[in-house]
Design a protein around this motif. Structure first.
Motif, mmCIF file in Angstrom:
data_model
loop_
_atom_site.group_PDB
_atom_site.id
_atom_site.type_symbol
_atom_site.label_atom_id
_atom_site.label_comp_id
_atom_site.label_asym_id
_atom_site.label_seq_id
_atom_site.Cartn_x
_atom_site.Cartn_y
_atom_site.Cartn_z
ATOM 1 N N ASP A 198 0.876 -1.131 0.017
ATOM 2 C CA ASP A 198 -0.082 0.051 -0.043
ATOM 3 C C ASP A 198 0.849 1.135 0.045
ATOM 4 N N ARG A 199 0.850 1.861 -1.208
ATOM 5 C CA ARG A 199 1.772 3.080 -1.302
ATOM 6 C C ARG A 199 1.371 4.051 -0.293
ATOM 7 N N LYS A 200 0.240 4.262 0.280
ATOM 8 C CA LYS A 200 0.100 5.225 1.433
ATOM 9 C C LYS A 200 0.281 4.924 2.627
ATOM 10 N N SER A 201 0.472 3.737 2.926
ATOM 11 C CA SER A 201 1.051 3.073 4.098
ATOM 12 C C SER A 201 2.446 3.788 4.587
ATOM 13 N N GLU A 202 2.840 3.475 5.758
ATOM 14 C CA GLU A 202 4.359 3.865 5.956
ATOM 15 C C GLU A 202 5.147 2.619 5.779
ATOM 16 N N GLN A 203 4.621 1.480 5.439
ATOM 17 C CA GLN A 203 5.449 0.250 5.399
ATOM 18 C C GLN A 203 6.569 0.422 4.158
ATOM 19 N N PRO A 204 7.731 -0.083 3.977
ATOM 20 C CA PRO A 204 8.569 0.100 2.887
ATOM 21 C C PRO A 204 8.291 -1.024 2.085
ATOM 22 N N PRO A 205 8.475 -0.889 0.514
ATOM 23 C CA PRO A 205 7.762 -1.621 -0.514
ATOM 24 C C PRO A 205 8.877 -2.880 -0.309
ATOM 25 N N PRO A 206 8.150 -4.118 -0.924
ATOM 26 C CA PRO A 206 8.784 -5.583 -0.916
ATOM 27 C C PRO A 206 9.878 -5.559 -1.848
ATOM 28 N N PRO A 207 10.581 -6.749 -1.853
ATOM 29 C CA PRO A 207 11.791 -7.058 -2.767
ATOM 30 C C PRO A 207 10.803 -7.080 -4.229
ATOM 31 N N LEU A 208 11.464 -6.948 -5.150
ATOM 32 C CA LEU A 208 10.941 -7.004 -6.502
ATOM 33 C C LEU A 208 11.160 -8.459 -7.031
ATOM 34 N N PRO A 209 10.159 -9.096 -7.855
ATOM 35 C CA PRO A 209 10.294 -10.374 -8.279
ATOM 36 C C PRO A 209 11.253 -10.415 -9.564
ATOM 37 N N GLN A 210 11.946 -11.633 -9.882
ATOM 38 C CA GLN A 210 12.917 -11.639 -10.816
ATOM 39 C C GLN A 210 12.410 -11.218 -12.206
ATOM 40 N N GLN A 211 11.359 -11.521 -12.590
ATOM 41 C CA GLN A 211 10.696 -11.008 -13.785
ATOM 42 C C GLN A 211 10.668 -9.329 -13.932
ATOM 43 N N VAL A 212 10.417 -8.934 -12.962
ATOM 44 C CA VAL A 212 10.592 -7.427 -13.017
ATOM 45 C C VAL A 212 11.827 -6.734 -13.119
ATOM 46 N N VAL A 213 12.839 -7.481 -12.393
ATOM 47 C CA VAL A 213 14.277 -7.026 -12.378
ATOM 48 C C VAL A 213 14.782 -7.226 -13.613
ATOM 49 N N ASP A 214 14.285 -8.381 -14.498
ATOM 50 C CA ASP A 214 14.962 -8.605 -15.702
ATOM 51 C C ASP A 214 14.442 -7.682 -16.712
ATOM 52 N N ALA A 215 13.142 -7.487 -16.757
ATOM 53 C CA ALA A 215 12.260 -6.364 -17.749
ATOM 54 C C ALA A 215 12.977 -5.164 -17.455
ATOM 55 N N THR A 216 13.256 -4.852 -16.336
ATOM 56 C CA THR A 216 13.692 -3.361 -15.881
ATOM 57 C C THR A 216 15.241 -3.031 -16.644
ATOM 58 N N ARG A 217 15.864 -4.429 -16.230
ATOM 59 C CA ARG A 217 17.438 -4.133 -16.827
ATOM 60 C C ARG A 217 17.278 -4.000 -18.338
ATOM 61 N N ALA A 218 16.512 -5.035 -18.733
ATOM 62 C CA ALA A 218 16.281 -4.821 -20.284
ATOM 63 C C ALA A 218 16.094 -3.599 -20.934
ATOM 64 N N LYS A 219 15.164 -2.769 -19.929
ATOM 65 C CA LYS A 219 14.770 -1.415 -20.644
ATOM 66 C C LYS A 219 15.872 -0.473 -20.467
ATOM 67 N N TYR A 220 16.655 -0.533 -19.465
ATOM 68 C CA TYR A 220 17.994 0.383 -19.175
ATOM 69 C C TYR A 220 18.913 0.062 -20.491
ATOM 70 N N VAL A 221 19.065 -1.305 -20.759
ATOM 71 C CA VAL A 221 20.113 -1.729 -21.861
ATOM 72 C C VAL A 221 19.592 -1.383 -23.081
ATOM 73 N N GLU A 222 18.236 -1.503 -23.306
ATOM 74 C CA GLU A 222 17.760 -1.076 -24.705
ATOM 75 C C GLU A 222 18.003 0.353 -25.017
ATOM 76 N N ALA A 223 17.750 1.195 -23.925
ATOM 77 C CA ALA A 223 17.870 2.748 -24.025
ATOM 78 C C ALA A 223 19.295 3.062 -24.333
ATOM 79 N N TYR A 224 20.020 2.435 -23.510
ATOM 80 C CA TYR A 224 21.713 2.619 -24.028
ATOM 81 C C TYR A 224 22.164 2.232 -25.616
#
Length: 299
Positions: free
Chosen positions: A264-290
């Protein structure tokens, strides 16, 4: 409440004094008095530095900044002195560490916008202005502006929002001459970068720069024109009137705000770890931009 989910312990390196831990970068000073800036693989979203890293992200940011510094050298001098590793530095710093001039930094985020989105859109919808600059009626999310605009912001600590301010407020804080120099340099660099990106099929919607003084010379510092400091959109999918797909941390934001994350973004709790598929997709976007921007293959 926000900030680091897990604040890292900075690495101690002989001959270097650790100065600061930022969202992404660690800052050191060497014995010559120069700064050593090291880009980590950390990623932030919604004012939190997340517990999961994106492999290669720090190297992509560093190498893309270096490429842009070359493209912009005739417009603005930059702070880079060397890309050689300091003696005793870990091998993992290769490709992500820069030795830089120690500048007298200007405490202003120098934002250039060529398209309307984000906080600029939110202000426009209320007042038909962005940072006090009047804009035409009828603009929507993703609209190209009649001309690029300088929309500065105050620099915030980790976990806090930068706050948009007027040009007049910047002039009051740093002086009229410095404010004018910041605006001129910001718009010149943005316009050059926008044209280069456009040739490569990318819309540079907006970006932010940091400047400092080396004596009387205004110098471009920090990172430049990376997916962390800029909004890059694929030109063939640009469609005003909706949120645009982008080359940045959109996968991370989308997952954090989805039911799958349980956060819950409105809570004061920190966000959880990211799942591997989100990590991989995000890395791919940074590399693609480069790769799209530089025309070089990432390895």
């Amino acid at each position: 409440m926000s900030g680091f989910v897990e604040k890292p312990e900075p690495l101690q390196v002989p001959g270097l004094v650790h100065l600061h831990t930022g969202k992404v970068r660690e800052l050191y000073r060497n014995e010559a008095g120069d700064l050593v800036m090291v880009a980590s693989d950390r990623i932030s979203a919604y004012d939190w530095v997340l517990p999961t890293e994106i492999p290669d992200k720090g190297r992509v940011l560093t190498q893309l900044s270096l490429w842009w510094f070359e493209q912009l050298a005739d417009l603005a001098p930059n702070h880079v002195l060397s890309t050689e590793l300091p003696p005793g530095a870990p091998a993992d710093w290769e490709g992500r560490a820069l030795v830089c001039k120690s500048l007298r930094m200007v405490p202003v985020e120098c934002v250039a916008r060529g398209y309307l989105t984000g906080s600029g859109l939110a202000e426009y919808e209320q007042t038909r202005t962005v940072c006090g600059l009047a804009l035409p009626e009828g603009l929507v999310d993703g609209s190209e502006l009649p001309a690029p605009i300088f929309t500065p912001a105050t620099k915030a600590e980790v976990g806090e929002h930068d706050e948009n301010v007027s040009y007049e407020e910047v002039a009051r804080q740093v002086g009229a001459d410095t404010a004018a120099a910041l605006r001129q340099a910001t718009l010149a660099v943005y316009s050059r970068a926008r044209d280069i990106a456009r040739e490569r099929g990318i819309v540079l919607a907006d970006t932010k720069f940091e400047f400092g003084f080396d004596g009387d010379d205004l110098v471009l510092a920090d990172e430049v024109l990376t997916p962390d400091s800029s909004r890059f959109w694929p030109a063939d999918r640009w469609q005003p009137g909706r949120a645009q797909p982008s080359y940045d941390k959109q996968f991370v934001r989308d997952w954090l705000t989805s039911a799958d994350s349980g956060w819950d973004r409105k809570s004061e709790q920190p966000p959880p770890p990211l799942p591997q598929q989100v990590v991989d997709a995000t890395r791919a976007k940074y590399v693609e931009a480069y790769e799209l921007l530089t025309g070089q293959s990432w390895s």
